[in-house]
Design an enzyme around this catalytic site. Structure first.
Site, PDB file in Angstrom:
ATOM      1  N   ASP A 180       0.878  -1.632   0.174  1.00 46.07           N
ATOM      2  CA  ASP A 180      -0.046   0.281  -0.156  1.00 46.07           C
ATOM      3  C   ASP A 180       1.255   1.412  -0.312  1.00 46.07           C
ATOM      4  O   ASP A 180       1.743   0.842   0.285  1.00 46.07           O
ATOM      5  CB  ASP A 180      -0.837   0.257   1.124  1.00 46.07           C
ATOM      6  CG  ASP A 180      -2.088  -1.194   1.281  1.00 46.07           C
ATOM      7  OD1 ASP A 180      -1.800  -1.717   0.306  1.00 46.07           O
ATOM      8  OD2 ASP A 180      -2.742  -0.621   2.476  1.00 46.07           O
TER       9      ASP A 180
ATOM     10  N   HIS B 191       3.226  -2.249   3.326  1.00 47.12           N
ATOM     11  CA  HIS B 191       3.329  -0.909   2.659  1.00 47.12           C
ATOM     12  C   HIS B 191       4.728  -0.935   2.134  1.00 47.12           C
ATOM     13  O   HIS B 191       6.129  -0.830   2.967  1.00 47.12           O
ATOM     14  CB  HIS B 191       3.121   0.238   4.244  1.00 47.12           C
ATOM     15  CG  HIS B 191       1.707   0.123   4.552  1.00 47.12           C
ATOM     16  ND1 HIS B 191       1.822  -0.934   5.820  1.00 47.12           N
ATOM     17  CD2 HIS B 191       0.804   0.757   4.384  1.00 47.12           C
ATOM     18  CE1 HIS B 191       0.398  -1.301   6.214  1.00 47.12           C
ATOM     19  NE2 HIS B 191      -0.375   0.440   4.939  1.00 47.12           N
TER      20      HIS B 191
END
Length: 254
Positions: free
Chosen positions: A52, A201
């Site tokens: 992400d 992430h």
């Protein structure tokens, strides 16, 4: 007449019994429906690395690491969270050219559950426009910021034909957990059952340079294929919809 009816019924029953039962693998790998929250792969033997918050300064390096291992991943990208997506055009095009899946993480990474339907639509269409300008396609997969799916989120995403992905393993990299702590979660979850879709992430150097190489090795040791989210759901080829290219003449900005 009664005898003919009996014979017809018997033939129908025999045909039904003779018909092959649906292959459970085919049922399991059927393309997912839009607007339904998906947390895991649809079949075993796979690991769908999913990152992400990019694109960011580590995107190109992450693509190199994945490519060197023959691994594919899914990138859930925003428009403005870590700078303007157009400023990372080279990295975006590199990831796409390498066969990784590019997906939406909304334009501003805001809390979608408190948004109106029109606000959610705007968040999604701005990312679509950026993707169309950069790669000539619009995404059909998304992961909501903060994994929020309440309020108008799912109805709007369904109407826009988006497949909604969350996770079944949270690495905790966003919460200052170390790569070792994240690795322990995979070890505990194990490699059995349908494949994992982790929450990671790409904006953290440790996730890119330490956790990702460990996951590549862990997958290899456990006989897992590293694939995109779409492929792990039996939807390879359903990642995008065609778009005008570009939507508007450059130069582009956020």
């Amino acid at each position: 007449m009664l005898a003919e009816t009996f014979i017809s019924a018997a033939l129908l029953a025999t045909t039904a019994l003779a018909a092959p039962a649906p292959n459970p693998i085919h049922l399991m790998t059927r393309a997912p429906n839009p607007g339904i929250v998906i947390t895991k792969c649809a079949q075993p033997g796979m690991l769908a690395l999913a990152y992400d918050d990019g694109p960011y300064q580590y995107t190109s390096r992450l693509v190199d690491i994945l490519d060197a291992a023959g691994a594919k991943a899914t990138f859930f990208w925003t428009g403005t969270l870590y700078g303007c997506i157009y400023n990372q055009a080279a990295a975006v095009k590199k990831a796409f050219a390498s066969g990784h899946q590019l997906a939406s993480h909304t334009w501003t990474h805001s809390h979608m559950s408190s948004m109106s339907a029109s606000q959610i639509t705007t968040e999604m269409t701005k990312v679509e426009t950026a993707f169309a300008n950069l790669i000539g396609k619009k995404p059909l997969y998304m992961r909501p910021p903060y994994l929020e799916t309440g309020g108008q989120v799912l109805p709007v995403l369904k109407s826009m034909n988006y497949k909604v992905i969350t996770d079944d393993i949270d690495t905790g990299d966003w919460n200052n957990q170390t790569p070792a702590q994240s690795e322990a979660k995979f070890t505990q979850a194990g490699a059995g059952g349908n494949g994992h879709i982790p929450l990671m992430h790409e904006v953290y150097s440790t996730t890119v340079n330490t956790l990702t190489p460990w996951l590549i090795n862990w997958a290899k040791q456990n006989g897992l294929r590293l694939v995109t989210v779409a492929e792990c759901l039996g939807d390879k080829g359903g990642e995008y919809q065609s778009a005008s290219f570009p939507v508007q003449p450059g130069p582009f900005s956020c």
